[in-house]
Design a protein around this motif. Structure first.
Motif, PDB file in Angstrom:
ATOM      1  N   THR A  51       9.795  46.149  -5.452  1.00 23.25           N
ATOM      2  CA  THR A  51       9.937  46.550  -4.062  1.00 23.25           C
ATOM      3  C   THR A  51       8.802  47.497  -3.714  1.00 23.25           C
ATOM      4  OG1 THR A  51      12.322  46.353  -4.243  1.00 23.25           O
ATOM      5  CG2 THR A  51      11.468  47.601  -2.371  1.00 23.25           C
ATOM      6  N   ALA A  52       8.124  47.217  -2.603  1.00 18.61           N
ATOM      7  CA  ALA A  52       7.017  48.077  -2.187  1.00 18.61           C
ATOM      8  C   ALA A  52       7.483  49.009  -1.090  1.00 18.61           C
ATOM      9  CB  ALA A  52       5.847  47.233  -1.707  1.00 18.61           C
ATOM     10  N   LEU A  53       7.077  50.271  -1.185  1.00 22.65           N
ATOM     11  CA  LEU A  53       7.348  51.238  -0.118  1.00 22.65           C
ATOM     12  C   LEU A  53       6.042  51.468   0.609  1.00 22.65           C
ATOM     13  CD1 LEU A  53       9.503  54.153  -1.577  1.00 22.65           C
ATOM     14  CD2 LEU A  53       9.956  52.867   0.504  1.00 22.65           C
ATOM     15  N   ILE A  54       6.014  51.132   1.902  1.00 23.57           N
ATOM     16  CA  ILE A  54       4.775  51.315   2.639  1.00 23.57           C
ATOM     17  C   ILE A  54       5.003  52.208   3.853  1.00 23.57           C
ATOM     18  CG2 ILE A  54       3.790  49.113   1.890  1.00 23.57           C
ATOM     19  CD1 ILE A  54       4.584  47.941   4.566  1.00 23.57           C
ATOM     20  N   GLY A  55       3.918  52.674   4.410  1.00 27.70           N
ATOM     21  CA  GLY A  55       3.991  53.554   5.567  1.00 27.70           C
ATOM     22  C   GLY A  55       2.820  54.504   5.571  1.00 27.70           C
ATOM     23  N   PRO A  56       2.524  55.086   6.724  1.00 29.53           N
ATOM     24  CA  PRO A  56       1.368  55.984   6.807  1.00 29.53           C
ATOM     25  C   PRO A  56       1.590  57.267   6.009  1.00 29.53           C
ATOM     26  CG  PRO A  56       2.601  56.025   8.857  1.00 29.53           C
ATOM     27  CD  PRO A  56       3.205  54.941   8.023  1.00 29.53           C
ATOM     28  N   SER A  57       0.499  58.018   5.784  1.00 33.36           N
ATOM     29  CA  SER A  57       0.588  59.278   5.036  1.00 33.36           C
ATOM     30  C   SER A  57       1.629  60.194   5.659  1.00 33.36           C
ATOM     31  CB  SER A  57      -0.759  59.998   5.049  1.00 33.36           C
ATOM     32  OG  SER A  57      -1.713  59.226   4.404  1.00 33.36           O
ATOM     33  N   THR A 228       2.684  52.228  -2.077  1.00 35.59           N
ATOM     34  CA  THR A 228       1.277  51.855  -1.972  1.00 35.59           C
ATOM     35  C   THR A 228       0.752  52.050  -0.558  1.00 35.59           C
ATOM     36  OG1 THR A 228      -0.340  50.095  -2.253  1.00 35.59           O
ATOM     37  CG2 THR A 228       1.881  49.424  -1.673  1.00 35.59           C
ATOM     38  N   HIS A 229      -0.526  52.392  -0.510  1.00 39.44           N
ATOM     39  CA  HIS A 229      -1.216  52.515   0.764  1.00 39.44           C
ATOM     40  C   HIS A 229      -1.893  51.209   1.121  1.00 39.44           C
ATOM     41  CE1 HIS A 229      -1.447  56.919   1.670  1.00 39.44           C
ATOM     42  NE2 HIS A 229      -1.506  56.354   2.857  1.00 39.44           N
ATOM     43  N   ASN A 230      -1.947  50.351   0.126  1.00 39.86           N
ATOM     44  CA  ASN A 230      -2.758  49.157   0.236  1.00 39.86           C
ATOM     45  C   ASN A 230      -1.871  47.992   0.674  1.00 39.86           C
ATOM     46  OD1 ASN A 230      -4.127  46.788  -0.400  1.00 39.86           O
ATOM     47  ND2 ASN A 230      -5.170  47.721  -2.160  1.00 39.86           N
ATOM     48  N   MET A 231      -2.002  47.618   1.954  1.00 39.11           N
ATOM     49  CA  MET A 231      -1.163  46.541   2.510  1.00 39.11           C
ATOM     50  C   MET A 231      -1.288  45.258   1.707  1.00 39.11           C
ATOM     51  SD  MET A 231       0.578  47.533   4.864  1.00 39.11           S
ATOM     52  CE  MET A 231       0.445  49.085   4.056  1.00 39.11           C
ATOM     53  N   GLU A 266       6.631  48.952  15.505  1.00 40.23           N
ATOM     54  CA  GLU A 266       5.927  49.917  14.652  1.00 40.23           C
ATOM     55  C   GLU A 266       5.446  49.249  13.370  1.00 40.23           C
ATOM     56  OE1 GLU A 266       8.900  50.331  15.944  1.00 40.23           O
ATOM     57  OE2 GLU A 266       9.237  52.383  16.671  1.00 40.23           O
ATOM     58  N   THR A 267       6.319  48.445  12.782  1.00 39.04           N
ATOM     59  CA  THR A 267       5.948  47.763  11.545  1.00 39.04           C
ATOM     60  C   THR A 267       4.745  46.868  11.785  1.00 39.04           C
ATOM     61  OG1 THR A 267       8.321  47.643  11.174  1.00 39.04           O
ATOM     62  CG2 THR A 267       6.919  46.499   9.598  1.00 39.04           C
ATOM     63  N   ALA A 268       4.826  46.068  12.842  1.00 42.18           N
ATOM     64  CA  ALA A 268       3.736  45.142  13.145  1.00 42.18           C
ATOM     65  C   ALA A 268       2.428  45.894  13.337  1.00 42.18           C
ATOM     66  CB  ALA A 268       4.077  44.339  14.402  1.00 42.18           C
ATOM     67  N   ILE A 271       1.172  47.235   9.950  1.00 44.90           N
ATOM     68  CA  ILE A 271       0.665  46.177   9.072  1.00 44.90           C
ATOM     69  C   ILE A 271      -0.687  45.666   9.563  1.00 44.90           C
ATOM     70  CG2 ILE A 271       1.098  43.802   8.337  1.00 44.90           C
ATOM     71  CD1 ILE A 271       4.068  44.526   8.273  1.00 44.90           C
ATOM     72  N   GLU A 272      -0.817  45.613  10.881  1.00 44.09           N
ATOM     73  CA  GLU A 272      -2.081  45.120  11.430  1.00 44.09           C
ATOM     74  C   GLU A 272      -3.164  46.184  11.425  1.00 44.09           C
ATOM     75  OE1 GLU A 272      -1.133  43.585  15.273  1.00 44.09           O
ATOM     76  OE2 GLU A 272       0.364  42.232  14.398  1.00 44.09           O
ATOM     77  N   GLY A 273      -2.806  47.395  11.007  1.00 44.12           N
ATOM     78  CA  GLY A 273      -3.829  48.432  10.883  1.00 44.12           C
ATOM     79  C   GLY A 273      -4.154  49.127  12.188  1.00 44.12           C
ATOM     80  N   ARG A 274      -3.202  49.135  13.136  1.00 44.63           N
ATOM     81  CA  ARG A 274      -3.472  49.829  14.394  1.00 44.63           C
ATOM     82  C   ARG A 274      -3.351  51.342  14.235  1.00 44.63           C
ATOM     83  NH1 ARG A 274      -2.983  45.817  18.852  1.00 44.63           N
ATOM     84  NH2 ARG A 274      -2.087  44.055  17.764  1.00 44.63           N
ATOM     85  N   TYR A 275      -2.625  51.801  13.209  1.00 47.82           N
ATOM     86  CA  TYR A 275      -2.590  53.245  12.896  1.00 47.82           C
ATOM     87  C   TYR A 275      -2.322  53.390  11.415  1.00 47.82           C
ATOM     88  CZ  TYR A 275       2.501  52.773  12.926  1.00 47.82           C
ATOM     89  OH  TYR A 275       3.770  52.386  12.667  1.00 47.82           O
TER      90      TYR A 275
END
Lengths: 276, 289
Positions: A51-57, A228-231, A266-268, A271-275
């Motif tokens: 399971t990956a945990l993603i999200g901004p800093s 991970t920070h890496n999508m 927000e997720t989209a 993931i697309e790198g808008r923030y």
């Protein structure tokens, strides 16, 4: 952790072997002093999957990860409310022993941190911690230790390259070998869950690929939760992904679904790198 | 384009002047060291010999060697270490690894700072009151060494704490995450990696202890005893006190004799410092993180 108590939902006792969720948090709130880092996090991690945990800093993903083996409590000013079940047992209960919890829940850090000891001593470090002193130092034990070292290094694909260099100082290895060694060091104490806090962020692409290959190998035998920070990495390695934002769990679904059809804007956007 | 204006040139000149001013101040530091050392070597050098190190003083200190004082200093230092090292290291481990930032920790830290600032003559009076009289150890090596130990405790604590803190936090985290208790982490990871720094601190403490005069002159060191100490309850001679009395109390001392004692004392201290630096360099080269 032999048996588990009644859960808040009124479910009956479950034995550890047949819980489907290796980790379950319910209404998990966490504060660093006055700062609230987690808000009502309900999070389930499926057994044997990645399971990956993603999200901004600063979104709380590392905090969530670090509360699962309770290592963030070392800071001293951390307050936690809610429940975190690991293998069906609430680890915030009074009667939870830290050594036993951490035996079951291993952790790999962002920067490889092998001890400045030989490869062999690193692999055996955790094993020796949990072994009574009396049983050590016999020749039988020496053979047993040799086997443990071989098995652990084979499992992380290091044996062939390093079988003749077991006395080499681990600090002098490549970062890739160091990080693999840090994973190998967990295996002899037979954890069920491996927590990984951006394990590849200090590694070059080739080493990252090697560690990811290792993750696939360990999948199934271990439940792996990876921050991970890496999508692209989340997409490559994980079965499920969970997206966090501002201390809240926004979305958690199968990775292939989340990256193709995210439910929330927000997720989209993330993931697309808008923030982020 | 890009040519210096009048103002630039003047500013450059001023900055050059300050550079040389500061350099001169820094160089001034070397002068006293050189003067002291050369004076000692020139005047005291001829006195040093094997018999000077191994013989008792004769003729009311005016002839012979300084063997009992040399031995006494070594004794005082060793016994002081016996108390200050375990105590100081243990306190430093508590402060570095266990203590949270609360009032107790702040009180302890304040005590260490104050202890370090207490003049040595005050330590001496404390030693008389506490060890010589209250505990009834009399004027003895034990009393003198305990006084020295208390005086040098801050050095050991601060050096040890720094050594412990220089061990990367990542090692501790790795150890905890494997299920180690705090003590297991300290014993297996922190102490082995801090030992070089701790030893450096201890050696520096030795060099400071060896040279102290005031704390021992009321508590256990005496001007002359015709025999060597046999237990920690005996009085002893010591190099620093010997130097003090030779230079101030005894008449008809050959001019070179005090310089010889001073040279020996400073050689011991320099040797200790050199050992400490060499040791630190050796261990630093050995460790890779």
């Amino acid at each position: 952790m032999t048996d588990s108590p009644m859960t808040p939902g009124g479910e009956t006792r479950r034995s550890n072997s047949d819980v489907e969720m290796a980790i379950r948090t319910r209404e998990l709130n966490l504060w660093y002093g006055d700062f609230q880092a987690l808000y009502d996090v309900d999070f389930d991690v499926r057994r044997g999957q990645i399971t990956a945990l993603i999200g901004p800093s600063g979104c709380g993903k590392s905090t969530l990860l670090r509360s699962i083996n309770r290592i963030n409590e070392r800071l001293g000013y951390v307050r936690t409310e809610g429940t975190i079940e690991v293998l069906g047992k609430n680890i915030l209960d009074e009667n939870v022993s830290m050594p036993q919890l951490r035996k079951e829940v291993g952790m790999v850090f962002q920067r490889p941190n092998p001890f400045p000891l030989s490869i062999r001593d690193n692999v055996l470090f955790g094993y020796r911690l949990h072994e009574a002193k009396a049983t050590r130092r016999s020749s039988v034990n020496r053979r047993q230790e040799d086997e443990i070292v071989e098995q652990a290094l084979r499992e992380v694909l290091m044996w062939d390259e390093f079988k003749d260099k077991l006395d080499a100082n681990s600090i002098e290895l490549s970062l890739e070998a160091q990080q693999k060694l840090c994973i190998a060091r967990l295996l002899p104490i037979k954890p069920a869950v491996l927590l990984m806090d951006e394990p590849c962020s200090a590694l070059d692409p080739e080493a990252t690929a090697a560690v990811e290959e290792l993750l696939f190998r360990l999948r199934g035998d271990y439940t792996i939760l990876i921050v991970t920070h890496n999508m692209a990495q989340a997409r490559r390695v994980s079965d499920e992904s969970a997206f966090m934002l501002m201390g809240k769990m926004v979305e958690h679904s199968r990775t292939d679904e989340m990256f193709v059809t995210p439910k929330f804007k927000e997720t989209a956007n993330y993931i697309e790198g808008r923030y982020g | 384009m890009f040519e210096a204006t009048e103002l630039n040139i003047r500013n450059d000149r001023i900055q050059e002047r300050f550079r040389y001013l500061f350099l001169a101040m820094a160089v001034v530091l070397i002068v006293p060291v050189l003067v002291i050392l050369s004076l000692l070597v020139i005047k005291g050098g001829p006195v040093l010999s094997w018999s000077f190190l191994t013989e008792f003083p004769k003729n009311g200190m005016t002839e012979g060697g300084i063997y009992p004082a040399l031995l006494g200093t070594i004794f005082l230092v060793l016994v002081a270490l016996l108390f200050s090292v375990p105590l100081g290291v243990a306190a430093a481990i508590y402060l570095s690894e266990y203590a949270k930032d609360n009032w107790l920790t702040r009180v302890i830290n304040l005590a260490i700072i104050n202890l370090a600032g207490v003049p040595s003559i005050v330590h001496a009076l404390f030693g008389v009151g506490a060890f010589v009289i209250f505990f009834g150890f009399g004027t003895s090596i034990l009393s003198a060494s305990l006084t020295l130990a208390i005086m040098t405790l801050p050095v050991v604590i601060v050096a040890t704490r720094e050594a412990l803190q220089s061990v990367p936090h990542a090692f501790r985290e790795a150890c905890w995450s494997l299920g180690a208790t705090k003590w297991q982490t300290i014993r297996k990871v922190v102490l082995p990696n801090a030992v070089s720094g701790i030893l450096t601190g201890v050696i520096l403490e030795v060099s400071r202890t060896a040279g102290e005069t005031a704390p021992i002159m009321f508590t256990g060191a005496v001007f002359f005893v015709p025999f060597l100490p046999e237990s920690v309850f005996d009085q002893t001679m010591a190099l620093s006190l010997h130097l003090y009395t030779l230079s101030t109390q005894v008449t008809d001392v050959p001019e070179n004799l005090p310089y010889g004692v001073a040279l020996l004392l400073i050689l011991i201290v320099l040797a200790m410092n050199a050992l400490s630096i060499g040791f630190r360099t050796y261990l630093r080269n050995k460790k890779k993180w």
